[in-house]
Motif scaffolding. Structure first.
Motif, PDB file in Angstrom:
ATOM      1  N   LEU A 252      -9.256  -5.046 -11.856  1.00 29.84           N
ATOM      2  CA  LEU A 252      -8.068  -4.557 -12.364  1.00 29.84           C
ATOM      3  C   LEU A 252      -7.027  -5.722 -12.768  1.00 29.84           C
ATOM      4  CD1 LEU A 252      -6.510  -2.182 -13.520  1.00 29.84           C
ATOM      5  CD2 LEU A 252      -5.888  -1.752 -11.354  1.00 29.84           C
ATOM      6  N   MET A 253      -7.136  -6.705 -11.603  1.00 26.38           N
ATOM      7  CA  MET A 253      -5.843  -7.692 -11.688  1.00 26.38           C
ATOM      8  C   MET A 253      -6.095  -8.697 -12.983  1.00 26.38           C
ATOM      9  SD  MET A 253      -4.156  -7.976  -8.685  1.00 26.38           S
ATOM     10  CE  MET A 253      -3.778  -9.879  -8.608  1.00 26.38           C
ATOM     11  N   ASP A 254      -7.343  -8.846 -13.474  1.00 23.70           N
ATOM     12  CA  ASP A 254      -7.692  -9.376 -14.529  1.00 23.70           C
ATOM     13  C   ASP A 254      -6.912  -8.985 -15.954  1.00 23.70           C
ATOM     14  OD1 ASP A 254      -9.268 -11.106 -13.302  1.00 23.70           O
ATOM     15  OD2 ASP A 254     -11.139  -9.770 -13.802  1.00 23.70           O
ATOM     16  N   TYR A 255      -6.467  -7.499 -15.939  1.00 18.16           N
ATOM     17  CA  TYR A 255      -5.977  -6.939 -16.932  1.00 18.16           C
ATOM     18  C   TYR A 255      -4.692  -6.460 -16.562  1.00 18.16           C
ATOM     19  CZ  TYR A 255     -10.878  -7.007 -18.254  1.00 18.16           C
ATOM     20  OH  TYR A 255     -12.177  -6.987 -18.619  1.00 18.16           O
ATOM     21  N   ALA A 256      -4.313  -6.221 -15.455  1.00 16.31           N
ATOM     22  CA  ALA A 256      -2.935  -5.754 -15.025  1.00 16.31           C
ATOM     23  C   ALA A 256      -2.512  -6.423 -13.668  1.00 16.31           C
ATOM     24  CB  ALA A 256      -2.946  -4.127 -14.582  1.00 16.31           C
ATOM     25  N   PRO A 257      -2.024  -7.771 -14.083  1.00 15.28           N
ATOM     26  CA  PRO A 257      -1.691  -8.583 -12.811  1.00 15.28           C
ATOM     27  C   PRO A 257      -0.816  -7.973 -11.708  1.00 15.28           C
ATOM     28  CG  PRO A 257      -1.452  -9.855 -14.719  1.00 15.28           C
ATOM     29  CD  PRO A 257      -1.744  -8.192 -15.281  1.00 15.28           C
ATOM     30  N   GLY A 258       0.002  -7.114 -11.773  1.00 16.27           N
ATOM     31  CA  GLY A 258       0.856  -6.411 -11.170  1.00 16.27           C
ATOM     32  C   GLY A 258       0.418  -5.261 -10.443  1.00 16.27           C
ATOM     33  N   SER A 259      -0.656  -5.002 -10.508  1.00 10.55           N
ATOM     34  CA  SER A 259      -1.531  -3.902 -10.061  1.00 10.55           C
ATOM     35  C   SER A 259      -1.636  -3.883  -8.397  1.00 10.55           C
ATOM     36  CB  SER A 259      -2.662  -3.286 -10.654  1.00 10.55           C
ATOM     37  OG  SER A 259      -3.629  -4.573 -10.299  1.00 10.55           O
ATOM     38  N   TRP A 260      -1.352  -5.214  -7.863  1.00 10.44           N
ATOM     39  CA  TRP A 260      -1.790  -5.240  -6.369  1.00 10.44           C
ATOM     40  C   TRP A 260      -0.565  -4.680  -5.732  1.00 10.44           C
ATOM     41  CZ3 TRP A 260       2.115  -7.700  -3.792  1.00 10.44           C
ATOM     42  CH2 TRP A 260       3.003  -8.621  -4.565  1.00 10.44           C
ATOM     43  N   VAL A 261       0.670  -4.527  -6.399  1.00  9.99           N
ATOM     44  CA  VAL A 261       1.770  -3.896  -5.532  1.00  9.99           C
ATOM     45  C   VAL A 261       1.393  -2.429  -5.405  1.00  9.99           C
ATOM     46  CG1 VAL A 261       4.390  -3.261  -6.004  1.00  9.99           C
ATOM     47  CG2 VAL A 261       3.189  -5.501  -6.710  1.00  9.99           C
ATOM     48  N   PHE A 262       0.718  -1.839  -6.300  1.00  7.24           N
ATOM     49  CA  PHE A 262       0.472  -0.438  -6.466  1.00  7.24           C
ATOM     50  C   PHE A 262      -0.564  -0.116  -5.331  1.00  7.24           C
ATOM     51  CE2 PHE A 262      -2.697   2.736  -7.712  1.00  7.24           C
ATOM     52  CZ  PHE A 262      -1.840   3.699  -7.817  1.00  7.24           C
ATOM     53  N   PHE A 263      -1.607  -1.008  -5.257  1.00  3.25           N
ATOM     54  CA  PHE A 263      -2.434  -0.889  -4.005  1.00  3.25           C
ATOM     55  C   PHE A 263      -1.921  -1.079  -2.785  1.00  3.25           C
ATOM     56  CE2 PHE A 263      -5.279  -1.230  -7.816  1.00  3.25           C
ATOM     57  CZ  PHE A 263      -6.202  -0.233  -7.822  1.00  3.25           C
ATOM     58  N   TYR A 264      -1.211  -2.079  -2.479  1.00  2.00           N
ATOM     59  CA  TYR A 264      -0.524  -2.541  -1.435  1.00  2.00           C
ATOM     60  C   TYR A 264       0.347  -1.550  -0.893  1.00  2.00           C
ATOM     61  CZ  TYR A 264      -2.476  -7.026  -0.820  1.00  2.00           C
ATOM     62  OH  TYR A 264      -3.276  -8.174  -0.702  1.00  2.00           O
ATOM     63  N   ALA A 265       1.194  -0.883  -1.851  1.00  2.00           N
ATOM     64  CA  ALA A 265       2.148   0.280  -1.412  1.00  2.00           C
ATOM     65  C   ALA A 265       1.226   1.404  -0.953  1.00  2.00           C
ATOM     66  CB  ALA A 265       3.248   0.604  -2.834  1.00  2.00           C
ATOM     67  N   TYR A 266       0.382   1.854  -1.615  1.00  2.00           N
ATOM     68  CA  TYR A 266      -0.524   2.952  -1.301  1.00  2.00           C
ATOM     69  C   TYR A 266      -1.367   2.672  -0.105  1.00  2.00           C
ATOM     70  CZ  TYR A 266      -3.770   6.854  -1.185  1.00  2.00           C
ATOM     71  OH  TYR A 266      -4.534   8.016  -0.882  1.00  2.00           O
ATOM     72  N   ILE A 267      -1.752   1.606   0.515  1.00  2.00           N
ATOM     73  CA  ILE A 267      -2.295   1.300   1.749  1.00  2.00           C
ATOM     74  C   ILE A 267      -1.183   0.986   2.792  1.00  2.00           C
ATOM     75  CG2 ILE A 267      -3.655  -0.443   2.947  1.00  2.00           C
ATOM     76  CD1 ILE A 267      -5.256  -1.158   0.350  1.00  2.00           C
ATOM     77  N   GLY A 268      -0.197   0.637   2.554  1.00  2.00           N
ATOM     78  CA  GLY A 268       0.931   0.443   3.650  1.00  2.00           C
ATOM     79  C   GLY A 268       1.529   1.859   3.961  1.00  2.00           C
ATOM     80  N   LEU A 269       1.589   2.514   2.942  1.00  3.31           N
ATOM     81  CA  LEU A 269       2.422   3.806   3.349  1.00  3.31           C
ATOM     82  C   LEU A 269       1.747   4.943   3.765  1.00  3.31           C
ATOM     83  CD1 LEU A 269       4.705   5.849   3.203  1.00  3.31           C
ATOM     84  CD2 LEU A 269       4.210   6.333   0.876  1.00  3.31           C
ATOM     85  N   VAL A 270       0.332   5.178   3.165  1.00  2.00           N
ATOM     86  CA  VAL A 270      -0.646   5.996   3.636  1.00  2.00           C
ATOM     87  C   VAL A 270      -1.850   5.692   4.699  1.00  2.00           C
ATOM     88  CG1 VAL A 270      -2.339   7.776   2.610  1.00  2.00           C
ATOM     89  CG2 VAL A 270      -0.455   7.094   1.205  1.00  2.00           C
ATOM     90  N   VAL A 271      -2.372   4.589   4.491  1.00  2.00           N
ATOM     91  CA  VAL A 271      -3.481   4.234   5.076  1.00  2.00           C
ATOM     92  C   VAL A 271      -2.909   3.823   6.589  1.00  2.00           C
ATOM     93  CG1 VAL A 271      -5.442   2.614   5.706  1.00  2.00           C
ATOM     94  CG2 VAL A 271      -4.969   3.548   3.307  1.00  2.00           C
ATOM     95  N   ILE A 272      -1.668   2.969   6.539  1.00  2.00           N
ATOM     96  CA  ILE A 272      -1.353   2.211   7.854  1.00  2.00           C
ATOM     97  C   ILE A 272      -0.498   3.102   8.390  1.00  2.00           C
ATOM     98  CG2 ILE A 272      -0.122   0.224   8.931  1.00  2.00           C
ATOM     99  CD1 ILE A 272      -1.292  -1.504   6.596  1.00  2.00           C
ATOM    100  N   VAL A 273       0.743   3.444   7.783  1.00  2.00           N
ATOM    101  CA  VAL A 273       1.814   4.243   8.536  1.00  2.00           C
ATOM    102  C   VAL A 273       1.408   5.750   8.708  1.00  2.00           C
ATOM    103  CG1 VAL A 273       4.105   4.995   8.182  1.00  2.00           C
ATOM    104  CG2 VAL A 273       3.600   2.850   7.509  1.00  2.00           C
ATOM    105  N   LEU A 274       0.852   6.390   7.665  1.00  2.00           N
ATOM    106  CA  LEU A 274       0.531   7.741   7.614  1.00  2.00           C
ATOM    107  C   LEU A 274      -0.372   7.980   8.996  1.00  2.00           C
ATOM    108  CD1 LEU A 274       1.271  10.716   7.323  1.00  2.00           C
ATOM    109  CD2 LEU A 274      -0.127  10.539   5.304  1.00  2.00           C
ATOM    110  N   MET A 275      -1.486   7.359   8.523  1.00  2.00           N
ATOM    111  CA  MET A 275      -2.737   7.480   9.426  1.00  2.00           C
ATOM    112  C   MET A 275      -2.482   7.007  10.721  1.00  2.00           C
ATOM    113  SD  MET A 275      -4.630   9.071   7.302  1.00  2.00           S
ATOM    114  CE  MET A 275      -6.016   9.307   8.438  1.00  2.00           C
TER     115      MET A 275
END
Length: 473
Positions: A252-275
């Protein structure tokens, strides 16, 4: 008063009549852990048999042996249900606690009837095919009886399994609300992704299709993952489990370079903090349950002690002929003339042959037994000697040994003299206790016996300490 004593005495005797002894035995058998263990074993074996039946049905094969086992298990479960109803009463199987019912008894009885008796014996009488899906589902639902295994794993031998099961059951509510919160956050991120990422993927995919470029397969895969709310929620669920999300994010980064912020925000909030927060809450709940288990153990000991006290109190009051609150030596001996009381005393390992020895052990020296003396002595004699009891015996033995060894003794002309102050005497005219000379030999023998007893108690204490260390390991 006398009337109260008489009523309690009659009540005490009625519990020991032969007409009720069989029912009392059946009651304790049905409520015992061993009985629950046998039933749990049958339920577990039946679940394995149901698995083989399901496999044979899938392969469209029949098995006469499995059908015979099915009838045997249903008959055993029905017999167990009849015995429990007969002993505990039908009200115990009502779903209302106000009438003495118990919800789990009701569920267990319903499962036996609907998943055992109904599909195995009743429905086939109405020409219902045994291989029909309805009967299969009803039969498989019998595995719900595995809940009864929880009664067995609550014992000390399977305490670890009970801790796991209890932690799982107590965490159900927390897991439910965790799933709700995760779904809510995943939906929010999916909406954000549809607004910010999906249009970019859609435009790139349409451009590739229009010009028939080599990027079409990759963009088609991305469009399947980001082409709508449901697709994006499924993709985020994969990210939640960290299942190959990096490949999708890299493409996805090949077409939407800023999408990493989307994934990192989800992983940080849900996967790391919430879990991790959920894990911390579950661990805290497990610690609370562990503390509650310790409190339940203490409460169980108190209930056991109270039940034993009530039982011994009834025996004590039945033996106390003059209702004075104390047992004399004569009352203790005469109690063996009563057949009912004698039976209860024998159950406490008190025989008529050793009643004098036991009375001396229970008595504190005043010639009478109070209820506290009787209860404390009986409970100690019924159980095993604890380390505290052995230590108390060792301490008293050491005190006796030191007293005998330190006593200043002298003899003159075959006579033994000792002053009241402890000094050795040379004349019988002083303040002395005159004792026959052969008592010297007796005291020496007593001293040797005490020393031997001390050595044996030391050995017992060493064995107890070694055993306790092995238990701790």
């Amino acid at each position: 008063d006398d009337d109260t004593l008489r009523r309690e005495s009659v009540s005490f005797r009625s519990l020991s009549e032969p007409a009720n002894s069989w029912m009392r035995t059946m009651y304790f058998v049905v409520r015992s852990t061993e009985f629950e263990g046998v039933v749990a074993l049958l339920i577990t074996i039946n679940c394995f048999v149901l698995g083989f039946e399901a496999q044979f049905a899938l392969d469209r094969k029949g098995s006469t042996e499995l059908e015979v086992l099915e009838h045997i298990f249903v008959a055993l479960f029905l017999l167990e249900l009849i015995v429990r109803v007969f002993v505990l009463g039908y009200l115990a199987f009502m779903p209302f606690e106000g009438v003495g019912g118990h919800w789990w008894n009701f569920v267990d009885a319903v499962v036996v009837i609907i998943t055992g008796i109904l599909p195995t014996w009743i429905l086939p009488l109405f020409t219902v095919d045994k291989s029909s899906d309805t009967l299969r589902v009803l039969t498989v639902l019998r595995t719900l009886r595995l809940i009864r295994v929880a009664r067995v794993v609550r014992s000390d031998y399977l305490h670890e399994i009970w801790v796991l099961l209890r932690g799982m059951f107590d965490s159900m509510r927390m897991l439910f609300w965790t799933a709700i919160v995760i779904s809510f956050l995943t939906y929010i991120f999916a909406v954000v992704g549809v607004v910010m990422i999906s249009p970019v993927v859609q435009k790139s995919y349409e451009h590739a299709l229009k010009h028939n470029t080599a990027e079409v397969p990759d963009l088609a895969a991305l469009w399947e993952s980001f082409g709508g709310i449901t697709q994006l929620m499924y993709t985020l669920t994969q990210v939640l489990t960290l299942d190959g999300w990096s490949v999708t994010a890299a493409n996805l980064m090949d077409y939407a370079p800023g999408s990493w912020v989307f994934f990192y925000a989800y992983i940080g909030l849900v996967v790391i903090v919430l879990m991790n927060l959920v894990t911390a809450v579950l661990v805290d709940r497990a610690l609370i349950n562990s503390q509650r288990d310790a409190e339940e153990v203490l409460a169980k000991k108190e209930r056991t002690k109270s039940a034993a006290l009530r039982r011994i109190r009834k025996v004590f009051e039945a033996m106390d002929e003059d209702a004075s609150g104390y047992l004399s030596r004569e009352e203790f001996y005469n109690s063996f003339q009563d057949e009912v009381i004698s039976k209860e005393l024998r159950a406490m390992e008190i025989e008529q042959e050793n009643c004098e020895e036991i009375f001396n052990l229970l008595d504190n020296g005043d010639g009478n037994l109070s209820l506290d003396e009787f209860f404390d002595g009986i409970t100690r004699m019924e159980g095993m000697a604890t380390a505290k009891d052995l230590f108390r015996l060792l301490h008293k033995t050491d005190k006796i040994s030191k007293t005998v060894q330190e006593a200043p003794i002298s003899s003159e002309g075959g006579r033994l003299f000792r002053s009241s102050s402890g000094a050795a005497m040379s004349s019988p005219d002083e303040e002395a206790a005159i004792v026959p000379g052969d008592l010297t030999t007796t005291l020496a023998n007593i001293m040797m016996a005490v020393q031997k007893c001390t050595a044996k108690v030391d050995t017992c204490m060493d064995e107890v300490l070694e055993l306790r260390k092995s238990w701790e390991i």
